[in-house]
Scaffold this motif. Structure first.
Motif, PDB file in Angstrom:
ATOM      1  N   SER A  41       1.307  -1.132   0.447  1.00  7.73           N
ATOM      2  CA  SER A  41      -0.277   0.353   0.115  1.00  7.73           C
ATOM      3  C   SER A  41       1.005   1.100  -0.382  1.00  7.73           C
ATOM      4  O   SER A  41       0.828   2.671  -0.530  1.00  7.73           O
ATOM      5  CB  SER A  41      -1.122  -0.206   1.275  1.00  7.73           C
ATOM      6  OG  SER A  41      -1.915   0.920   0.981  1.00  7.73           O
ATOM      7  N   LYS A  42       1.835   1.501   1.099  1.00  4.16           N
ATOM      8  CA  LYS A  42       2.780   2.010   0.927  1.00  4.16           C
ATOM      9  C   LYS A  42       3.335   2.973  -0.450  1.00  4.16           C
ATOM     10  O   LYS A  42       3.513   3.962  -0.965  1.00  4.16           O
ATOM     11  CB  LYS A  42       4.239   2.078   1.939  1.00  4.16           C
ATOM     12  CG  LYS A  42       3.596   2.543   3.628  1.00  4.16           C
ATOM     13  CD  LYS A  42       4.423   2.408   3.953  1.00  4.16           C
ATOM     14  CE  LYS A  42       3.871   2.183   5.618  1.00  4.16           C
ATOM     15  NZ  LYS A  42       4.605   1.943   6.410  1.00  4.16           N
ATOM     16  N   GLU A  43       3.794   1.899  -1.035  1.00  4.20           N
ATOM     17  CA  GLU A  43       4.365   2.294  -2.533  1.00  4.20           C
ATOM     18  C   GLU A  43       3.086   2.001  -3.592  1.00  4.20           C
ATOM     19  O   GLU A  43       3.636   3.144  -4.931  1.00  4.20           O
ATOM     20  CB  GLU A  43       5.538   0.916  -3.152  1.00  4.20           C
ATOM     21  CG  GLU A  43       5.723   0.734  -4.412  1.00  4.20           C
ATOM     22  CD  GLU A  43       7.153  -0.883  -4.696  1.00  4.20           C
ATOM     23  OE1 GLU A  43       6.428  -0.552  -5.947  1.00  4.20           O
ATOM     24  OE2 GLU A  43       6.305  -1.671  -4.107  1.00  4.20           O
TER      25      GLU A  43
ATOM     26  N   TRP B 235      -1.163   3.515   5.950  1.00  8.35           N
ATOM     27  CA  TRP B 235      -1.899   5.024   6.082  1.00  8.35           C
ATOM     28  C   TRP B 235      -3.133   5.906   7.236  1.00  8.35           C
ATOM     29  O   TRP B 235      -3.695   7.148   7.417  1.00  8.35           O
ATOM     30  CB  TRP B 235      -3.055   5.122   5.243  1.00  8.35           C
ATOM     31  CG  TRP B 235      -2.133   5.312   4.091  1.00  8.35           C
ATOM     32  CD1 TRP B 235      -2.120   4.078   3.349  1.00  8.35           C
ATOM     33  CD2 TRP B 235      -1.173   5.920   2.743  1.00  8.35           C
ATOM     34  NE1 TRP B 235      -1.427   4.071   1.767  1.00  8.35           N
ATOM     35  CE2 TRP B 235      -0.641   4.916   1.897  1.00  8.35           C
ATOM     36  CE3 TRP B 235      -0.589   7.026   3.289  1.00  8.35           C
ATOM     37  CZ2 TRP B 235       0.380   6.042   0.909  1.00  8.35           C
ATOM     38  CZ3 TRP B 235       0.602   7.648   2.587  1.00  8.35           C
ATOM     39  CH2 TRP B 235       1.524   7.054   1.598  1.00  8.35           C
ATOM     40  N   ARG B 236      -3.601   4.766   8.463  1.00  7.66           N
ATOM     41  CA  ARG B 236      -4.081   5.177   9.712  1.00  7.66           C
ATOM     42  C   ARG B 236      -3.869   6.488  10.164  1.00  7.66           C
ATOM     43  O   ARG B 236      -5.016   7.164  10.676  1.00  7.66           O
ATOM     44  CB  ARG B 236      -3.945   3.896   9.902  1.00  7.66           C
ATOM     45  CG  ARG B 236      -4.983   2.972   9.651  1.00  7.66           C
ATOM     46  CD  ARG B 236      -4.421   1.217  10.083  1.00  7.66           C
ATOM     47  NE  ARG B 236      -5.770   0.362   9.700  1.00  7.66           N
ATOM     48  CZ  ARG B 236      -5.488  -0.648  10.737  1.00  7.66           C
ATOM     49  NH1 ARG B 236      -4.476  -0.933  11.425  1.00  7.66           N
ATOM     50  NH2 ARG B 236      -5.795  -1.571   9.534  1.00  7.66           N
ATOM     51  N   TYR B 237      -2.411   5.915  10.563  1.00  6.66           N
ATOM     52  CA  TYR B 237      -2.383   7.593  10.570  1.00  6.66           C
ATOM     53  C   TYR B 237      -1.855   9.278  10.443  1.00  6.66           C
ATOM     54  O   TYR B 237      -1.020   9.392  11.561  1.00  6.66           O
ATOM     55  CB  TYR B 237      -0.830   7.462  11.706  1.00  6.66           C
ATOM     56  CG  TYR B 237      -1.790   6.048  12.377  1.00  6.66           C
ATOM     57  CD1 TYR B 237      -3.063   5.568  13.496  1.00  6.66           C
ATOM     58  CD2 TYR B 237      -0.540   4.428  12.190  1.00  6.66           C
ATOM     59  CE1 TYR B 237      -3.684   4.356  13.708  1.00  6.66           C
ATOM     60  CE2 TYR B 237      -1.503   3.066  12.376  1.00  6.66           C
ATOM     61  CZ  TYR B 237      -2.607   3.327  13.265  1.00  6.66           C
ATOM     62  OH  TYR B 237      -2.928   1.686  13.540  1.00  6.66           O
ATOM     63  N   ASP B 238      -2.264   8.876   9.401  1.00  3.99           N
ATOM     64  CA  ASP B 238      -1.255   9.804   8.453  1.00  3.99           C
ATOM     65  C   ASP B 238      -2.534  11.016   8.667  1.00  3.99           C
ATOM     66  O   ASP B 238      -3.830  10.663   7.973  1.00  3.99           O
ATOM     67  CB  ASP B 238      -1.731   9.869   6.933  1.00  3.99           C
ATOM     68  CG  ASP B 238      -0.522  10.548   6.266  1.00  3.99           C
ATOM     69  OD1 ASP B 238      -1.833  11.898   6.412  1.00  3.99           O
ATOM     70  OD2 ASP B 238      -0.267  10.174   5.226  1.00  3.99           O
TER      71      ASP B 238
ATOM     72  N   ALA C 218      -8.523   5.203   4.737  1.00  6.62           N
ATOM     73  CA  ALA C 218      -8.217   4.496   5.539  1.00  6.62           C
ATOM     74  C   ALA C 218      -9.298   3.854   6.304  1.00  6.62           C
ATOM     75  O   ALA C 218     -10.021   4.071   6.529  1.00  6.62           O
ATOM     76  CB  ALA C 218      -7.018   4.864   6.428  1.00  6.62           C
ATOM     77  N   ASN C 219      -9.333   2.223   6.499  1.00  7.66           N
ATOM     78  CA  ASN C 219     -10.163   1.343   6.397  1.00  7.66           C
ATOM     79  C   ASN C 219      -9.464   0.882   7.944  1.00  7.66           C
ATOM     80  O   ASN C 219      -7.572   1.131   8.000  1.00  7.66           O
ATOM     81  CB  ASN C 219      -9.987  -0.306   6.147  1.00  7.66           C
ATOM     82  CG  ASN C 219     -11.925  -0.448   6.191  1.00  7.66           C
ATOM     83  OD1 ASN C 219     -12.652   0.377   6.539  1.00  7.66           O
ATOM     84  ND2 ASN C 219     -11.508  -1.683   6.171  1.00  7.66           N
ATOM     85  N   PRO C 220      -9.915   0.968   9.140  1.00  4.86           N
ATOM     86  CA  PRO C 220      -8.672   0.313  10.590  1.00  4.86           C
ATOM     87  C   PRO C 220      -8.811  -0.416  10.972  1.00  4.86           C
ATOM     88  O   PRO C 220      -8.936  -1.940   9.974  1.00  4.86           O
ATOM     89  CB  PRO C 220     -10.168   1.279  11.629  1.00  4.86           C
ATOM     90  CG  PRO C 220     -11.789   0.976  11.197  1.00  4.86           C
ATOM     91  CD  PRO C 220     -11.764   0.949   9.772  1.00  4.86           C
TER      92      PRO C 220
END
Length: 344
Positions: A77-79, A98-101, A126-128
């Protein structure tokens, strides 16, 4: 004209469940494209009564795709998610990447639907974490009435939370026990068959695991940063369905009867609390269901304004695939995206 969707990680437990749920709920998609790594190219997956062949993520063009449901892990996902978002496709990501972005909304539609409006900064939503999703569904309606001060939660998380490898390990170890074969430990840190393991994800410097930290950080972002929460996350020998023993302290008085009535009317919640043998829900019964089940609601006499309850949900559905599809439905309900082929 309907939407074009891609499901990344379509050969995994959650990816397959996403395909099932999209079809079950009648999502208005003209085309659904299953994607995975090159090694899974050509693998067949089901979408309703159709059989779809998996394509490679690495060379897929998202320029005409409206929504991407991403369930391929944080590294992938980051890529890929930023690249996909820049092509105009909205990514709904199931990993923790991406949850904490601050520029990425973390959404549970029954809890904080208004937060979705900020998705366009990166075109990522983001999904938790699975254990957080069911918890906040149960906490939100109570918080609205009596304001939660503190939560203590112990989780009993199924092996499917660790993917297919976790499910396979439980099955293989259980079989080995019955036929007296040697037991092999690969996915988990200790034997999981007929055992429980108080360890999910990596340990952090303060002694909590990252899974426990996720529940704290995500509850604050989704529900209220003022809520204090502490968690103990435990892996149990159950294939599907996460359970949670939840103790809540409120700022205002609230009785068990009041909480029961509030939760009965709350979206996504189903109260089964008969105070008799079998008058509660177990993870086995939650498997394949969409609801967050709440049982054993009772007042805690050891603290002022305290309640205890039992919360159970299918972690592959509400904890992952269902919530992602509900986010996609929320985008449509709020008219936040249009089919790109039609717009062209």
């Amino acid at each position: 004209m309907g939407f074009k969707l891609a499901v990344v990680g379509a050969t995994g437990n959650v990816g397959r469940e996403m395909l099932n749920i999209l079809e079950e709920r009648g999502f208005p998609a003209d085309e659904v494209v299953p994607l995975a790594s090159r090694r899974s190219m050509g693998t067949e997956v089901s979408y309703g009564d159709k059989t779809l062949k998996v394509r490679a993520l690495e060379n897929y063009d998202f320029s005409d795709t409206d929504i991407c449901l991403m369930s391929a892990g944080g590294t992938v996902s980051k890529e890929y998610s930023p690249r996909i978002g820049r092509q105009g496709c909205v990514v709904i990501d199931n990993s923790s990447a991406w949850r904490y972005d601050q520029d990425v909304p973390l959404i549970v539609p029954e809890v904080n639907p208004d937060a979705i409006d900020g998705f366009s900064k990166k075109n990522i939503i983001a999904n938790p974490n699975c254990s957080t999703a069911q918890l906040v569904v149960a906490l939100k309606p109570l918080h609205d009435i009596a304001t939660i001060r503190r939560v203590v939660v112990s989780t009993y998380q199924s092996v499917s939370g660790a993917g297919k490898a976790g499910m396979d390990e439980l099955f293989e170890q259980t079989r080995a026990v019955f036929v007296a074969d040697p037991i092999s430990v690969k996915k988990f840190t200790k034997r999981i068959a007929f055992n429980i393991i108080p360890h999910i994800d990596v340990f952090m410097e303060d002694g909590f695991t990252k899974e426990e930290w996720k529940m704290v950080a995500e509850t604050k972002k989704i529900l209220d940063p003022k809520i204090k929460l502490t968690a103990t996350c435990v892996r149990v020998p159950v294939f599907i369905g996460h359970s949670e023993a939840v103790n809540i302290e409120f700022e205002k008085p609230i009785s068990a009867d009041e909480a029961r009535e509030i939760l009965r009317e709350a979206p996504g919640c189903l109260v089964v609390d008969k105070r008799e043998d079998g008058g509660y829900v177990t993870p086995y019964e939650s498997a394949g269901e969409d609801a967050t089940y709440i049982s054993r609601i009772r007042e805690d006499p050891t603290v002022e304004n305290g309640l205890a309850m039992w919360v159970v949900s299918d972690n592959l559905r509400k904890g992952a695939a269902l919530n992602a599809v509900q986010i996609a439905e929320l985008l449509l309900a709020r008219d936040l995206i249009q089919p790109r082929k039609r717009a062209a």
